[in-house]
Write a protein that holds these residues in place. Structure first.
Motif, PDB file in Angstrom:
ATOM      1  N   GLU A  75      20.245 -26.162 -11.340  1.00 10.32           N
ATOM      2  CA  GLU A  75      19.165 -27.000 -11.885  1.00 10.32           C
ATOM      3  C   GLU A  75      18.040 -26.147 -12.464  1.00 10.32           C
ATOM      4  N   ARG A  76      17.674 -25.130 -11.717  1.00  9.02           N
ATOM      5  CA  ARG A  76      16.580 -24.258 -12.188  1.00  9.02           C
ATOM      6  C   ARG A  76      16.995 -23.548 -13.485  1.00  9.02           C
ATOM      7  N   LEU A  77      18.249 -23.068 -13.510  1.00  3.46           N
ATOM      8  CA  LEU A  77      18.720 -22.378 -14.725  1.00  3.46           C
ATOM      9  C   LEU A  77      18.676 -23.319 -15.912  1.00  3.46           C
ATOM     10  N   SER A  78      19.123 -24.551 -15.712  1.00  4.77           N
ATOM     11  CA  SER A  78      19.115 -25.518 -16.814  1.00  4.77           C
ATOM     12  C   SER A  78      17.685 -25.778 -17.283  1.00  4.77           C
ATOM     13  N   ALA A  79      16.807 -25.920 -16.332  1.00  6.02           N
ATOM     14  CA  ALA A  79      15.413 -26.234 -16.693  1.00  6.02           C
ATOM     15  C   ALA A  79      14.780 -25.058 -17.449  1.00  6.02           C
ATOM     16  N   ILE A  80      15.024 -23.853 -16.953  1.00  7.19           N
ATOM     17  CA  ILE A  80      14.428 -22.670 -17.604  1.00  7.19           C
ATOM     18  C   ILE A  80      15.027 -22.484 -18.992  1.00  7.19           C
ATOM     19  N   ARG A  81      16.321 -22.737 -19.098  1.00  8.12           N
ATOM     20  CA  ARG A  81      16.973 -22.614 -20.385  1.00  8.12           C
ATOM     21  C   ARG A  81      16.439 -23.669 -21.358  1.00  8.12           C
ATOM     22  N   ALA A  82      16.226 -24.871 -20.839  1.00  7.88           N
ATOM     23  CA  ALA A  82      15.698 -25.940 -21.704  1.00  7.88           C
ATOM     24  C   ALA A  82      14.316 -25.560 -22.225  1.00  7.88           C
ATOM     25  N   GLU A  83      13.548 -24.922 -21.380  1.00  3.68           N
ATOM     26  CA  GLU A  83      12.180 -24.595 -21.785  1.00  3.68           C
ATOM     27  C   GLU A  83      12.102 -23.322 -22.623  1.00  3.68           C
ATOM     28  N   HIS A  84      12.889 -22.323 -22.260  1.00  2.06           N
ATOM     29  CA  HIS A  84      12.729 -21.000 -22.893  1.00  2.06           C
ATOM     30  C   HIS A  84      13.920 -20.574 -23.753  1.00  2.06           C
ATOM     31  N   GLY A  85      14.924 -21.437 -23.846  1.00  2.00           N
ATOM     32  CA  GLY A  85      16.107 -21.035 -24.623  1.00  2.00           C
ATOM     33  C   GLY A  85      17.068 -20.235 -23.761  1.00  2.00           C
ATOM     34  N   PRO A  86      18.287 -20.019 -24.272  1.00  2.00           N
ATOM     35  CA  PRO A  86      19.302 -19.335 -23.455  1.00  2.00           C
ATOM     36  C   PRO A  86      18.888 -17.938 -23.016  1.00  2.00           C
ATOM     37  N   LEU A 113      26.072 -19.472 -19.839  1.00  2.00           N
ATOM     38  CA  LEU A 113      24.623 -19.415 -20.050  1.00  2.00           C
ATOM     39  C   LEU A 113      24.268 -19.277 -21.531  1.00  2.00           C
ATOM     40  N   GLY A 114      25.158 -18.711 -22.307  1.00  2.00           N
ATOM     41  CA  GLY A 114      24.864 -18.477 -23.726  1.00  2.00           C
ATOM     42  C   GLY A 114      23.774 -17.442 -23.947  1.00  2.00           C
ATOM     43  N   THR A 115      23.577 -16.581 -22.946  1.00  2.00           N
ATOM     44  CA  THR A 115      22.488 -15.604 -23.076  1.00  2.00           C
ATOM     45  C   THR A 115      23.003 -14.256 -23.594  1.00  2.00           C
ATOM     46  N   SER A 116      22.172 -13.596 -24.359  1.00  2.00           N
ATOM     47  CA  SER A 116      22.462 -12.217 -24.769  1.00  2.00           C
ATOM     48  C   SER A 116      21.933 -11.234 -23.725  1.00  2.00           C
ATOM     49  N   GLN A 117      21.167 -11.761 -22.759  1.00  2.00           N
ATOM     50  CA  GLN A 117      20.421 -10.892 -21.840  1.00  2.00           C
ATOM     51  C   GLN A 117      21.268 -10.541 -20.632  1.00  2.00           C
ATOM     52  N   ILE A 118      22.198  -9.626 -20.843  1.00  2.00           N
ATOM     53  CA  ILE A 118      23.025  -9.140 -19.731  1.00  2.00           C
ATOM     54  C   ILE A 118      23.184  -7.629 -19.866  1.00  2.00           C
ATOM     55  N   GLY A 376       8.203 -13.941 -24.009  1.00  2.00           N
ATOM     56  CA  GLY A 376       9.410 -13.613 -24.769  1.00  2.00           C
ATOM     57  C   GLY A 376      10.520 -13.030 -23.931  1.00  2.00           C
ATOM     58  N   GLY A 377      10.228 -12.651 -22.697  1.00  2.00           N
ATOM     59  CA  GLY A 377      11.256 -12.080 -21.826  1.00  2.00           C
ATOM     60  C   GLY A 377      11.882 -13.161 -20.960  1.00  2.00           C
ATOM     61  N   PRO A 378      12.981 -12.804 -20.276  1.00  2.00           N
ATOM     62  CA  PRO A 378      13.646 -13.773 -19.404  1.00  2.00           C
ATOM     63  C   PRO A 378      12.739 -14.251 -18.264  1.00  2.00           C
ATOM     64  N   ARG A 379      12.954 -15.509 -17.863  1.00  2.00           N
ATOM     65  CA  ARG A 379      12.181 -16.088 -16.748  1.00  2.00           C
ATOM     66  C   ARG A 379      13.018 -16.166 -15.484  1.00  2.00           C
ATOM     67  N   ALA A 380      14.320 -16.009 -15.647  1.00  2.00           N
ATOM     68  CA  ALA A 380      15.219 -16.066 -14.490  1.00  2.00           C
ATOM     69  C   ALA A 380      16.197 -14.899 -14.557  1.00  2.00           C
TER      70      ALA A 380
END
Lengths: 670, 464
Positions: A75-86, A113-118, A376-380
């Motif tokens: 849930e938290r990941l979805s919420a953070i992604r919704a707010e800040h993008g993948p 996650l669709g994130t580039s941040q790995i 601009g940086g990751p939140r999670a």
């Protein structure tokens, strides 16, 4: 009896786990076929019974049910992604994870996650050597030859490695050759050397340039080999005119005649190897340093010859495999580049997603940690198999960044220093409680078999990823063997091609070397014998120039600090600092300093010493030894302290931080 | 902005690459009197000795200039500086405008005004070097005039080619600017052992076809005569343009002359009364000047001089004030002339201010760095001169080893544990290994364990 491998370093010694968790060495695995194990290996069984084991998920420090923790995180990941993008969600992996986990982690990040941040902690380990090997040879396979080849050599030069402490059974492969060791300290390994060169920290690159200059000046270059198998030598030769040995002597402190002895011994040898370790690589110029050593190896005609070569001594258990299957910011499985359209097409096909849905390259490890919680940086952050509060440079700063996150999730089997900061901790299986493949420092794919059932309440990292993916609308496998089959398909046609390797083959053949593109293919122990991996088959000389360390000593911080390992501990010590015999062998952090420096600073053995840099300070007990240079102190990094001091200046190519040299002040703590 | 650099030697070529690294856009034109690509003058003695080929001492590939957008005009020396209109004018008549000008004109070989000197070849440039080598192929004996650094390197190089060589030197001992008397003598003895006959305190009167005639009438035979009588800064155009010139072109801490748009670096420049004749200071100056030119704030505060002879089988390093005596400094000295070894430390206020190291020595790196950094010298001076001397002896004999001594590092096993294990009945290495895991890691302690077990058995009179 279960046949498996040691949980620690990249040597991956073969071992059996018997009744009562008794450990015994296997004699069928070449790395330790002599039946050797070090103390870490012998005592590894105690990891499985350790009383500090985590057995229940923790949410804000409170035990909760698995489903509650997974629901919360999803849930938290979805919420953070919704707010800040993948890219608001980041993933950080480790070089100790099995190939199956590293692969799944990369897939989870890009697909679920669709994130580039790995990225992963291997960036702090192998990245410089990997980058230099790819430039020179078109491919990075740490040691492109079986470890047993070393014993046949006449001379082995080891630049910045202390295998006698980091992977003791390795030394058994070095009992034949004359050893030349480059290290600012007279380490246990240097004590075994025929010749020990003791350069100023941060000057290995100059030393390599000076040695190649001498090889050219003394006409020791293998001209026929250079002509037949390489390109770019002329430009390198011209670039070396500025690095005459007397100049290098002044920079490095290594006498010219010692450099000449080393070069002559290498050139006179029928067979010789040049190996690099973290001492040469963990610098803001680590890639260029390795390039310089590879240039020397190429000029002497070593790589791609049976019985000679260049290799890097990989550190972490799966340091090799961990960099091949997609937990790195710029990579997809099979050692493919994430910005290569063909690679994206292939991997997306295996994953059943459109290629354009895959993100591009993300931030490198330190840049990722540094960006956490910033605009601009990751939140999670989801963290697997790593303990950056101890192991990242400028560790206090990294801890602050972690604390600024909206969500920190870790998977751990003990409460590591980083897990202690997490919002959610998942208790996961370890080593002998699960199966999976590891690729050791030779590029040999090995199989770890599950020997014991995990404690109740504990699940695999793979279950955590699949559980989160499911909640985010994606399916991931959790069976290691099924994941490996998928990895085989994903790696097919890539540089690190595993498609011909199966669990059955690994068990039957005691490991299989990649590339192995077909089930009938025997594997490739020595990939460069006929040609290198560049399209023209030739190795590349890469011209490089020495430059000072990112932070040199000055009046305020007049002493160099170098960091490294001790035999009894592994990495951040999260595991080994919980094993009684290892704690007894190495109970506390220390600062090693030369008697002359100790005299000057009025420090006696056993004094508590405060070491400070521009980034923080650490305290440790003084150990006085003339094995270290007068201008340098050494601290092991297995405890909190050393990495509060280290410098996060990054290599421009590999993004490796400068762990091995920074400027400090040293005082007796009063 | 248009930057013009006059001189394409070690200093000028370095400056150009330093500027280009800092600023990709600035327009740069470099003039060189020699028609060659810049080369490393330090390595000329290797070329002369035959250990490097001329193409191996090039500092930059010819393609470098185009690739880095630098206009290079070689073989056309700058004859005139027009400060009014800010132009330089070459001997070939080319006029080139500048906004900033860097003079890196180096120095020229001093040719003593003696009869017949035109028969001798000075040793200064790569062209000179090639002429000497060509002549050496035909020659039967060589004479080198001048026993400074360059003369010694030339003499050693020629001797290495199998040519008998006599080295003539005006002063009482070799390299008298860098060495004390004894060091100069030990160096002479070392060179003599390598086929270089040394004559000090002699003055060349004239150069003849069959050799060099000394004052006093003695003829030193040789059909090849090489001159290494020192160098003098090239300052002609600067002086003619009205810049302040003493021994060299006078510069401040930014390497600027008294005309703020003109800099001077390298062997033609004089900073704080010193003209440096070595490459390290020239490169330090090039870095500072490049920084200033590209808007930086670097300052040059002088260089510490380390002289390192480059001659096969002769290891010599000399640095700083080597000739101070006990009256003014603490002097530590070790001399072993039979081995060609001479070591000297000069210490003042707890810092190393000078040193001489003759003969192979592991101390050279440490001492050079102590000198360079001005770092405090440790109390144990002997340990500095003889690295390894202060190392504690290793008690590897089983008798001397304390019980607490770690025998097996890999498995953290002490001698005491091995003894206990022996007392419990283990009588061989396998038994000790089974009980303690000693020898099962890297395996290098096997001999030590064997020794201890053997010694314990011996103590008890048990045969093994």
């Amino acid at each position: 009896m279960t046949r498996t491998h040691c949980p620690y370093c990249a040597l991956q010694c073969g071992m059996e786990i018997g009744p009562g968790l008794a450990i015994s060495p296997r004699t069928d695995i070449p790395a330790n076929a002599s039946g050797a194990l070090c103390q870490k290996g012998w005592t590894a069984g105690e990891l499985l019974t350790n009383g500090e084991r985590l057995t229940t998920p923790l949410l804000h420090g409170e035990p909760v049910e698995w489903e509650v923790a997974l629901d919360h995180v999803a849930e938290r990941l979805s919420a953070i992604r919704a707010e800040h993008g993948p890219d608001g969600v980041a993933v950080f992996g480790g070089g100790g994870l099995t190939n199956e986990k590293a692969y799944t982690l990369g897939k989870f990040a890009r697909v679920a996650l669709g994130t580039s941040q790995i990225d992963y902690n291997g960036r702090f380990c192998m990245s410089s050597a990997a980058a230099a090997s790819i430039k020179a040879f078109g491919m990075d396979r740490g040691m492109p030859f079986p470890i047993t080849d070393l014993a046949e050599a006449d001379v082995v030069l080891l630049a910045g490695g202390n295998v006698a402490e980091t992977m003791p059974p390795f030394v058994r492969h070095l009992s034949g050759p004359r050893m030349i060791v480059i290290d600012p300290r007279r380490t246990q390994t240097a004590r075994l050397a025929w010749l020990h060169l003791q350069p100023t920290p941060g000057t290995d690159l100059a030393l390599a340039l000076g040695m190649l200059h001498l090889a050219i000046a003394d006409e020791l270059v293998d001209e026929a080999y250079v002509a037949a198998r390489t390109t770019g030598f002329d430009e390198v030769r011209t670039s070396l005119a500025a690095w005459w040995p007397e100049r290098v002597e002044r920079i490095t402190g290594v006498p010219v005649y010692r450099m000449r002895q080393a070069v002559r011994a290498l050139a006179a040898a029928g067979n010789a190897y040049i190996l690099t370790g973290r001492g040469a690589e963990q610098h803001a110029k680590g890639t260029d340093t390795v390039s310089a050593f590879i240039n020397l190896a190429l000029a002497l005609g070593l790589p791609g010859r049976h019985g000679s070569g260049y290799g890097c001594v990989t550190g972490q258990g799966n340091g090799q495999g961990g960099r091949e299957h997609g937990q790195k910011a710029d990579q997809l499985p099979g050692y493919r580049k994430i910005d290569d359209p063909a690679a994206r097409e292939h991997v997306a096909g295996v994953w059943g997603v459109p290629a354009d849905s895959l993100p591009g390259p993300g931030r490198s490890a330190y840049e990722l940690l540094d960006a956490l919680g910033t605009p601009g940086g990751p939140r999670a952050l989801l963290l697997f198999g790593s303990n950056p509060v101890i192991s990242a440079p400028a560790a206090e700063h990294v801890a602050e960044r972690l604390a600024s996150l909206d969500l920190l999730v870790t998977c751990d089997f003990v409460m590591s220093e980083t897990a202690a900061l997490a919002d959610v901790v998942f208790p996961v299986t370890q080593w002998a409680e699960e199966s999976g493949t590891m690729t050791n420092l030779e590029g040999r794919v090995l199989l770890r078999n599950r020997a014991v059932a995990p404690p109740e309440g504990v699940r695999s990292d793979l279950d955590v990823l699949a559980g989160l993916a499911e909640r985010l609308g994606h399916h991931l496998e959790t069976e290691p063997v099924k994941i490996f089959d998928e990895l085989r398909r994903a790696s097919k046609g890539g540089t690190a091609d595993y498609s011909g390797i199966t669990y059955e083959r690994i068990a039957a053949e005691k490991g299989v070397f990649w590339p192995c593109p077909e089930p009938e293919h025997p594997g490739t122990p020595r990939p460069f014998l006929d040609s290198f991996a560049h399209p023209d088959g030739r190795a590349r000389f890469v011209p490089v120039q020495h430059r000072p360390a990112a932070e040199e000593t000055d009046q305020d911080y007049p002493i160099y600090l170098s960091t490294g390992r001790v035999l009894a501990h592994y990495q951040s010590g999260a595991q080994t600092r919980r094993i009684a015999p290892l704690v007894q062998a190495a109970p506390e952090p220390f600062v090693e300093l030369h008697p002359d420096l100790a005299e000057q600073l009025d420090i006696s053995p056993g004094d508590v010493v405060r070491v400070s840099s521009r980034r923080g300070e650490g305290k440790a007990v003084a150990r006085i030894s003339d094995a270290i240079r007068r201008d340098t102190v050494f601290m092991p990094f297995h405890w909190e302290g050393a990495n509060r001091l280290t410098n996060p200046a990054l290599d421009p190519t590999s993004r490796m931080p400068e762990f091995k040299v920074c400027a400090v002040r040293v005082e007796r703590d009063v | 902005m248009r930057l013009v650099v006059v001189g394409n030697g070690m200093a000028g070529s370095r400056l150009v690459s330093e500027v280009r690294t800092r600023d990709p856009h600035i327009r740069i034109t470099i003039f060189g009197a020699e028609s060659r690509q810049p080369y490393n003058r330090v390595l000329l003695s290797n070329v002369l000795a035959g250990s490097s080929r001329p193409e191996q001492v090039r500092l930059l590939e010819s393609s470098w200039y185009d690739a880095h957008h630098v206009e290079a005009a070689f073989g056309d020396a700058v004859a005139h500086i027009d400060r009014e209109t800010r132009h330089v004018v070459t001997e070939g008549g080319r006029r080139e405008p500048y906004d900033l000008l860097v003079l890196a004109m180096g120095s020229e070989a001093i040719v003593p005004p003696i009869p017949g000197v035109e028969r001798a070849i000075p040793f200064r440039t790569l062209d000179d070097c090639e002429r000497i080598m060509e002549a050496a192929d035909q020659a039967r004996r060589a004479v080198v005039v001048g026993g400074g650094l360059l003369g010694i390197e030339a003499a050693r190089g020629l001797a290495g080619r199998g040519l008998p060589v006599t080295l003539l030197h005006l002063a009482g001992h070799l390299m008298e600017r860098q060495l004390d008397v004894e060091a100069g003598e030990v160096l002479g003895e070392t060179l003599a052992g390598l086929g270089v006959e040394i004559r000090t305190g002699v003055s060349a009167e004239s150069v003849r076809e069959d050799g060099v005639l000394l004052a006093g009438g003695e003829l030193i035979e040789g059909d090849l005569v090489v001159l290494a009588c020192g160098v003098r800064p090239v300052t002609g155009p600067a002086a003619a343009a009205g810049l302040e010139v003493r021994r060299g072109i006078v510069v401040d801490d930014e390497l600027r002359t008294d005309d703020p748009s003109i800099f001077a670096i390298g062997e033609c420049a004089e900073h704080e009364g010193t003209v440096y004749g070595l490459v390290a200071p020239a490169w330090e100056q090039a870095a500072v000047a490049a920084d200033v030119i590209t808007g930086g704030k670097a300052l040059y505060r002088g260089s510490r001089l380390v002289t390192r002879l480059k001659a096969r089988s002769v290891e010599l390093a000399a640095m700083g004030e080597t000739q101070l005596t006990e009256e003014h400094a603490e002097v530590v000295r070790f001399s072993h002339r039979a081995r060609g070894t001479y070591r000297k430390l000069v210490i003042r206020d707890g810092r190393l201010v000078g040193a001489i190291l003759l003969g192979e020595s592991d101390a050279v790196g440490t001492l050079t760095q102590l000198f360079d950094r001005g770092a405090p010298v440790p109390g144990d001076r002997a340990g500095l001169l003889f690295p390894g001397l202060s190392s504690a002896p290793v008690a590897d004999s089983p008798t001397l080893m304390p019980d607490a001594a770690k025998v097996c590092q890999c498995n953290n096993v002490t001698k005491g544990q091995i003894r206990a294990c022996w007392e419990a009945g283990a009588r061989d290495v396998a038994g000790v290994a089974a009980a303690t895991r000693a020898t099962t890691g890297c395996g290098t302690c096997r001999d030590a364990v064997e020794g201890i077990v053997g010694w314990l058995c011996e103590q008890e009179g048990i045969s093994v």
